[in-house]
Structure formats: structure tokens, C-alpha cells
Design an enzyme around this catalytic site. Structure first.
Site, short mmCIF file in Angstrom:
data_model
loop_
_atom_site.label_atom_id
_atom_site.label_comp_id
_atom_site.label_asym_id
_atom_site.label_seq_id
_atom_site.Cartn_x
_atom_site.Cartn_y
_atom_site.Cartn_z
N GLY A 129 0.81 -1.21 0.00
CA GLY A 129 0.00 0.00 0.00
C GLY A 129 0.84 1.26 0.00
CD GLU A 246 9.10 -2.22 -5.68
OE1 GLU A 246 8.07 -2.36 -6.35
OE2 GLU A 246 9.34 -1.20 -5.02
#
Length: 373
Positions: A129, A246
Site C-alpha cells: 500500500g 524491490e
């Protein structure tokens, strides 16, 4: 590249290739072009197979469900996995590739014990999120607020482009907890149960006829203070660390090599002016240039890996993987559409258009997002 491996690594590489050949189901093989999304049931089934072998998070210790791979072994596994066309496990990327390392670095012992075993066991799916409407890539401009009320934060706001939120059980969330200083300050990092009252999830349908993303709305959602990771108002430090994880995981460079091989096979198969397209000099030059760029990114990846020998963090160099990797991937899939010619107008599988064609079409569309997301 093989010559750069030690004999031990070469033996390990052969074992990994053999295991993948024997265990990747045919129904999920070659479903990877352009980050194509697997059916959720197939993804969870394949994730269980990886987990049972200790390969869902192979860099983790064996007592945590991993295989205790060192950096060379992890690179070999990820490279060979993606080079052969095995599909991305998106739930693994967000959970084991990003959140779990972050918890290990910043979480309390209680948080590690509470969340990491369930991650390794794939008992819960996690969503990320971060993005919000009207914020673009500027994460620090987020407006979702969290106000501390006793032993819980009360969260109000909206997230968007949230992958797999409609299937997820939990979400890791960046929230605004203080607006008095610079926008990078006053951000906190929360773990939120998506079954909490006050959460609404709306899937967003994509051009490829499925809904890979969602909007997530929070209205007076209470989140236990114990689910704050790190210090309050220090979430920007965690966000930057997570984005390093990431980016080092988001671009399995083997996918680029696999994509180049796919284009070459299609160019050998499909005809142009009475002969296979691969015999056209202009096309061969474009394909060769794409392969050189893909191999260049591969060696950039090698340099990043070598930096781990002196520094536990890959640093800013990982941005090269994300930015350049996306641009190169788009070029390669442009060539793939050129190789299949009019078949690129096909949308669904049929007797004349095999699965490779379908992947080319949807993969090309998916690839448009790589330089944005």
C-alpha cells in the site's frame, strides 16, 4: 557467463536446472512475458511446491523454511528460473522479496515471530500500500493519515494500483502521522489486516481483460500500535530500504534473456517476404542490439552482486535495473510483436494462435507499464 562459475557453482546450476525441468508444471510454463499474471489458484499451487522445496525464499535459513543460499546460489537460481520461462510468483515478490527482509532488518523479535513464519508458509497473501491518487511516483506526497488513539492508529485515506489486494489478507502501508515538517518526515510504516472494519477494496480492470490492481479505501480503520514497524514518523527510511529490496528483485534479468530467445524463435518461425524473418538483415541487427543491451544489464547485475562483498546494501545502483531493465524489456517485446506480424492482433488463444502468440500480445500491453510503475 558459464565460464565465470566455479565448479561447485556449475554443479549447483545443473541441479537447479534439472529440478526446474522436472517440477515446473506445463500449464504455467512460458507464462511470463511482460509480467503476465498467473491465475491466483495456479500461483498459490506453484508457490506451495517452491515452499516445500525451500525455494520460495531460498536465501532464508533452513530453520526458517529457506535453503540458506549464498548470494551466488541465489543469483543462479533466480537467473535460471526466469531464463527458462518459469512464471513470476507475484505474492512472493511483495512478501519474501520485500517485506520479510524489511522485518528482519527493522522489526521487533515479536513482529518477526508473528509474521515471518506465516509468510514462509504462504498462509497469508500480502499487498503493498504505497501509491495514492494524484501522487504519481512521489511517494512522499501521500495523504493517507494515521492518528494514534490509545493503543491503536486510526487510518483514513485511499491507496491505488495495489496489486492483488482483492486476494490479499494483509497490506503493508505507508501513512502520514505528522504533517508539520518536510514531506519525507512524518511518515510511518504499518501492517494492516485487510479484514479490519472500514476497509473497502475495488478491483481495477486492465486492458488485458483482468484486474491486476485495486483501489483500497480506509475509513476509521483501527490498527494496533504493535503493528508499527520501526519508529513512528521514521517510515521514509523503511520505504527507501524496501524499494532497494524491490528493485534488486523486481527485475529477474533472466527474463530479458528468455524474452530475446523467444523473439529469435518467433523470427525463425514466421515468414517475411517468402523467408523466415530471422534472415532479414535489418531485423537481425535490431535483435542483436537488444541482446547486447540485455547482456549489458546482466553484467550490471553482476557488479551489484559483487558490491555485497563490501556492503550489505546494493545502494543506488539498483535503480539501473529498474529503469534500464524496463526500457530494454519494452524494446524486446516490440521486436516480438514485429516478429509475429499480423498474429499480434490476436487476443485469445485458438487453434491458429498458440499460447506463445497470446503471451506476446498481452505481454506487449503489460510492458507499457514497466517504465511507469
Amino acid at each position: 557467463m558459464k565460464a565465470s562459475y566455479s565448479q561447485k557453482d556449475e554443479t549447483f546450476r545443473s541441479e537447479i536446472i534439472q529440478w526446474l525441468k522436472e517440477n515446473v508444471p506445463s500449464e504455467i510454463m512460458h507464462k511470463t512475458l511482460g509480467w503476465t499474471t498467473l491465475d491466483i489458484d495456479l500461483e498459490l499451487k506453484w508457490a506451495k511446491t517452491l515452499r516445500d522445496k525451500g525455494l520460495l525464499a531460498p536465501e532464508f535459513p533452513k530453520d526458517m523454511g529457506g535453503s540458506d543460499f549464498n548470494e551466488a546460489e541465489l543469483f543462479i537460481f533466480n537467473y535460471e528460473y526466469s531464463r527458462m520461462g518459469a512464471p513470476r510468483v507475484k505474492s512472493k515478490i511483495s512478501t519474501m522479496g520485500m517485506l520479510a527482509p524489511l522485518l528482519i532488518q527493522f522489526g521487533t523479535e515479536e513482529q518477526k515471530k508473528k509474521f515471518i513464519p506465516d509468510m514462509l508458509a504462504s498462509r497469508y497473501l500480502w499487498a503493498q500500500g504505497f501509491s495514492e491518487p494524484n501522487s504519481g511516483s512521489d511517494l512522499a506526497s501521500l495523504k493517507t493519515k494515521a492518528v494514534l488513539d490509545g493503543d491503536a492508529f486510526v487510518v483514513n485515506g485511499q491507496k491505488i494500483w495495489t496489486s492483488m489486494a482483492d486476494h490479499a489478507d494483509w497490506i503493508f502501508l505507508l501513512v502520514r502521522t505528522d504533517s508539520s515538517g518536510k514531506k519525507q518526515q512524518g511518515i510511518s510504516f504499518l501492517l494492516v489486516d485487510l479484514k479490519s472494519p472500514g476497509i473497502t477494496i475495488r478491483p481495477i480492470e486492465a486492458l488485458t481483460d483482468y484486474a491486476p490492481f485495486c483501489e483500497v479505501f480506509f475509513e476509521d480503520v483501527r490498527v494496533p500500535k504493535a503493528h508499527l514497524i520501526g519508529e513512528i514518523n521514521k517510515g521514509w527510511t523503511l520505504a527507501k530500504a524496501l524499494m532497494e529490496y524491490e528493485r534488486i528483485n523486481v527485475f529477474p534479468v533472466g527474463e530479458l534473456i528468455y524474452a530475446v530467445d523467444t523473439v529469435r524463435k518467433n523470427a525463425e518461425k514466421y515468414m517475411y517476404r517468402g523467408k523466415p524473418l530471422i534472415k532479414d538483415e535489418s531485423f537481425r541487427k535490431k535483435l542483436a542490439n537488444a541482446e547486447v543491451e540485455a547482456k549489458s544489464l546482466l553484467y550490471t547485475f553482476f557488479r551489484i552482486l559483487s558490491s555485497y562483498a563490501v556492503d550489505s546494501s546494493p545502494g543506488d545502483a539498483v535503480n539501473i535495473l529498474k529503469v534500464c531493465g524496463g526500457e530494454i524489456y519494452q524494446k524486446i517485446l516490440d521486436l516480438n510483436m514485429e516478429a509475429i506480424g499480423p498474429y499480434g492482433q490476436s487476443w485469445y488463444n485458438n487453434e491458429e494462435c498458440d499460447n506463445n502468440i497470446h503471451q506476446a500480445t498481452t505481454g506487449w500491453i503489460n510492458a507499457r507499464t514497466m517504465t511507469i510503475g
